[in-house]
Write an enzyme that holds these catalytic residues in place. Sequence first.
Site, PDB file in Angstrom:
ATOM      1  N   ASP A  64       0.810  -1.212   0.056  1.00  0.00           N
ATOM      2  CA  ASP A  64       0.018   0.158  -0.003  1.00  0.00           C
ATOM      3  C   ASP A  64       0.930   1.343   0.016  1.00  0.00           C
ATOM      4  O   ASP A  64       0.407   2.141  -0.250  1.00  0.00           O
ATOM      5  CB  ASP A  64      -0.963   0.044   1.407  1.00  0.00           C
ATOM      6  N   HIS A  65       2.005   1.124   0.407  1.00  0.00           N
ATOM      7  CA  HIS A  65       2.888   2.295   0.379  1.00  0.00           C
ATOM      8  C   HIS A  65       3.790   2.597  -1.068  1.00  0.00           C
ATOM      9  O   HIS A  65       3.444   3.692  -1.458  1.00  0.00           O
ATOM     10  CB  HIS A  65       3.957   2.372   1.406  1.00  0.00           C
ATOM     11  N   ASP A 119       4.313  -1.244  11.431  1.00  0.00           N
ATOM     12  CA  ASP A 119       3.837   0.230  10.863  1.00  0.00           C
ATOM     13  C   ASP A 119       3.230   0.814  12.384  1.00  0.00           C
ATOM     14  O   ASP A 119       2.577   0.233  12.950  1.00  0.00           O
ATOM     15  CB  ASP A 119       2.768   0.143   9.874  1.00  0.00           C
ATOM     16  N   ARG A 379      -0.087  12.825  10.345  1.00  0.00           N
ATOM     17  CA  ARG A 379       1.105  13.452  10.341  1.00  0.00           C
ATOM     18  C   ARG A 379       1.569  14.734   9.527  1.00  0.00           C
ATOM     19  O   ARG A 379       1.185  14.608   8.185  1.00  0.00           O
ATOM     20  CB  ARG A 379       2.433  12.595  10.220  1.00  0.00           C
ATOM     21  N   SER A 535       7.251   7.171  12.944  1.00  0.00           N
ATOM     22  CA  SER A 535       6.880   6.033  12.330  1.00  0.00           C
ATOM     23  C   SER A 535       7.743   4.825  13.120  1.00  0.00           C
ATOM     24  O   SER A 535       8.713   4.971  13.769  1.00  0.00           O
ATOM     25  CB  SER A 535       7.316   6.146  10.882  1.00  0.00           C
ATOM     26  N   ARG A 537       9.580   2.752  11.004  1.00  0.00           N
ATOM     27  CA  ARG A 537      10.650   2.330  10.172  1.00  0.00           C
ATOM     28  C   ARG A 537      12.003   1.816  10.839  1.00  0.00           C
ATOM     29  O   ARG A 537      12.528   2.883  11.362  1.00  0.00           O
ATOM     30  CB  ARG A 537      10.656   3.404   8.986  1.00  0.00           C
TER      31      ARG A 537
HETATM   32  C1  MIC Z   1       4.398   6.453   8.296  1.00  0.00           C
HETATM   33  O1  MIC Z   1       3.375   6.718   8.366  1.00  0.00           O
HETATM   34  O2  MIC Z   1       5.110   7.178   8.658  1.00  0.00           O
HETATM   35  C2  MIC Z   1       4.774   4.942   7.664  1.00  0.00           C
HETATM   36  C3  MIC Z   1       5.234   5.321   6.295  1.00  0.00           C
HETATM   37  O3  MIC Z   1       3.501   4.337   7.491  1.00  0.00           O
HETATM   38  C4  MIC Z   1       5.559   4.424   8.793  1.00  0.00           C
HETATM   39  C5  MIC Z   1       6.113   3.186   8.089  1.00  0.00           C
HETATM   40  C6  MIC Z   1       7.152   3.207   7.361  1.00  0.00           C
HETATM   41  O4  MIC Z   1       8.115   4.049   7.535  1.00  0.00           O
HETATM   42  O5  MIC Z   1       7.263   2.265   6.401  1.00  0.00           O
HETATM   43  C7  MIC Z   1       4.863   4.347  10.150  1.00  0.00           C
HETATM   44  O6  MIC Z   1       4.060   4.699  10.399  1.00  0.00           O
HETATM   45  O7  MIC Z   1       5.476   3.383  11.008  1.00  0.00           O
HETATM   46 FE1  SF4 Z   2       0.078   4.711   5.161  1.00  0.00          FE
HETATM   47 FE2  SF4 Z   2       1.720   5.439   7.400  1.00  0.00          FE
HETATM   48 FE3  SF4 Z   2       0.198   7.325   5.999  1.00  0.00          FE
HETATM   49 FE4  SF4 Z   2      -1.090   5.508   7.415  1.00  0.00          FE
HETATM   50  S1  SF4 Z   2       0.298   7.055   8.175  1.00  0.00           S
HETATM   51  S2  SF4 Z   2      -1.663   6.069   5.211  1.00  0.00           S
HETATM   52  S3  SF4 Z   2       0.249   3.772   6.944  1.00  0.00           S
HETATM   53  S4  SF4 Z   2       1.789   6.323   5.100  1.00  0.00           S
END
Ligand code: MIC
Ligand code: SF4
Length: 640
Positions: A64-65, A119, A379, A535, A537
């Site tokens: 999905d990313h 995540d 975010r 996140s 990550r």
């Molecule tokens: C995000 O919202 O920052 C992400 C991308 O979903 C991350 C995960 C990632 O960096 O792949 C998260 O929230 O953990």
């Molecule tokens: Fe995707 Fe992270 Fe954004 Fe949620 S917050 S939509 S998991 S990138």
Amino acid sequence: MGLTLAQKILREHLVEGEEKIGEEIAIKMDHTLTQDATGTMAYLQFEAMGLDRVQTERSVSFIDHNMLQSDFKNADDHRYLQSIAKRYGITLSKAGNGICHQVFLERFSTPGKTLIGSDSHTPTAGGIGQISIGAGGLDVAVAMAGGPFKLKYPKIMGIELTGELPDWVSGKDIILEILRRIDVKGGRGYILEYFGPGIKKLSVPDRATVTNMGTETGCTTSIFPSDENTKKFMDAMGRGAYWKEMKADDDAEYDDTMEIDLSSLVPLAAKPHSPGAVVPVTELEGMKVDQVSIGSCTNSSYRDLMTVAYAVKGKKIHEDISGTISPGSRTIIREMVRTGAYGDLVESGFRILESGCGPCIGMGLAPRSGGVSVRTFNRNFKGRTGTMDAEAYLVSPEVAAAVALTGEFSDPRKLGKYHKVEEPTSYLVDDNLFIFPLPKEQAANVEIVRGPNIKPLPEFNELPAEHNGKVLIKVGDNITTDHIMPAGAKILPFRSNIPAISEFVFSQVDPEFPARAKELDGGFIIAGENYGQGSSREHAALAPKYLGVKAVIVRSFARIHRANLVNFGILPLTFKDPSDYEKVEQGDQLHMDLSDLSGDIILDVNNKDLKITLEHDLSPREIEIIKQGGTLIYTKNQLS
Ligand code: MIC
Ligand code: SF4
């Protein structure tokens, strides 16, 4: 004394440890979830553990990313994930099926069960009464291998909801109100548990918005009871058989409480560049806006999109607005096509994107330079939109609709009649883009497909007897993982290639960082409060490790990032006296003796002839992990 709901589920899953606040416990994980941007690494790690099949009740791998296929890289990763899923008994949710948390909520989440996901917004499933925790990919790999998840026994903050949400105010405003009160650090060490008469009128999607964005308070997770509304939602998804009632005991005692009278809430917005910078929308009224983006795991449900569709029906969005909609799942798309509301969104002038994270993670749709973007996301860290000087605001779908129509910040309550969206009694469920697990015998013959972008995991050594080196960078408070390891369309495709992605560490803060780290043969990072917020990550630990970072010395850490540092053998240390932070500068030459990690560590700042006391809260197990060079080696050693 009675138990809270979270305490009950934790107790049922307790494998090790004492239920005492702050003590390390281990809990069994029933479900796991990964997404593609963290998943490739998690599966490389799972493969390295040498098991034949996942050991969980259900493990789901979402794509999905990394959806922009601007060259072979993301497509290669998708293929790898598909073959891994088939080989190891994992359910695959293919690209286009939807956003991991929304789809998990709809199709798999179960009251009373546990879920660990790579995540940070995994707590979305708390909207259904599941204990669901975000973690690094390696912790998820361990859970897939049947290992329990280790965490500090949390405090429980009971959040009592009373009253009823006014028109044009929704779940997003509840969590924004909580962020207004406790900010981006206030939830650390807590599970936020909701109770009280106010929850009766909240649908599961509204609850899931609250638990999803609870992550931004730094909490371990958030949870709602499972009640009649939960049953209604699960019935409508054809999953009523998995429902059960779950709630706190009447005499449960919370470690802290907060009360929110829903009737008193107003439409809110988080200002740049923090989800905690919350103000009433009325304070922003009149400000010109360039982009309105609706979607993300926070606000892409049927309820959310229908609310927007009702608000814009028969009207046109403002000509200066670039409006986007990313639906949370195909099931939502199908349901909205059925009701005709999808057509209303198209007609009003929104750009309809595919079902996925999209603009939330900077996968395209960056706003214009200096532009103002209003998003229903969770975010708004600087640069996350893909445009460094853009200003991102976080709002509810109701506010987003009002802004889209008027071209400026405006109070949705002025739009007139509010159409409160009822949950459908039966969703037009679309499971077409799932690939469900193969039987064991067939799975054994599946070949794993690896593209050239998938590089082997770097190997790390045992902890030496001492650390020497320079301070590579000194940063301030609330440094997010988006600062440490940025995402976006350019960098995300390297998530399975650590040497390549490490070239982008701190690139938005100090582009010279990777070159300096390599030239000096690694060194130290100094930071203020809440280092690593945001996140899950693990690349924000793994890539610095690859560049030779030995220890991170801060005033305080965010939970998931601290755990990721341990997983990759980087020492997470804090100043015993927080004012010592002021005394260390970039370029200082540091030394620390590591022969005894059982207590405080003395830091010699050689060039200043200064000694500073550092502390840590590492458990004996974590010390062992760091000594052996990280969780992967530790787990392999344990398994053999
Ligand atoms: C995000 O919202 O920052 C992400 C991308 O979903 C991350 C995960 C990632 O960096 O792949 C998260 O929230 O953990
Ligand atoms: Fe995707 Fe992270 Fe954004 Fe949620 S917050 S939509 S998991 S990138």
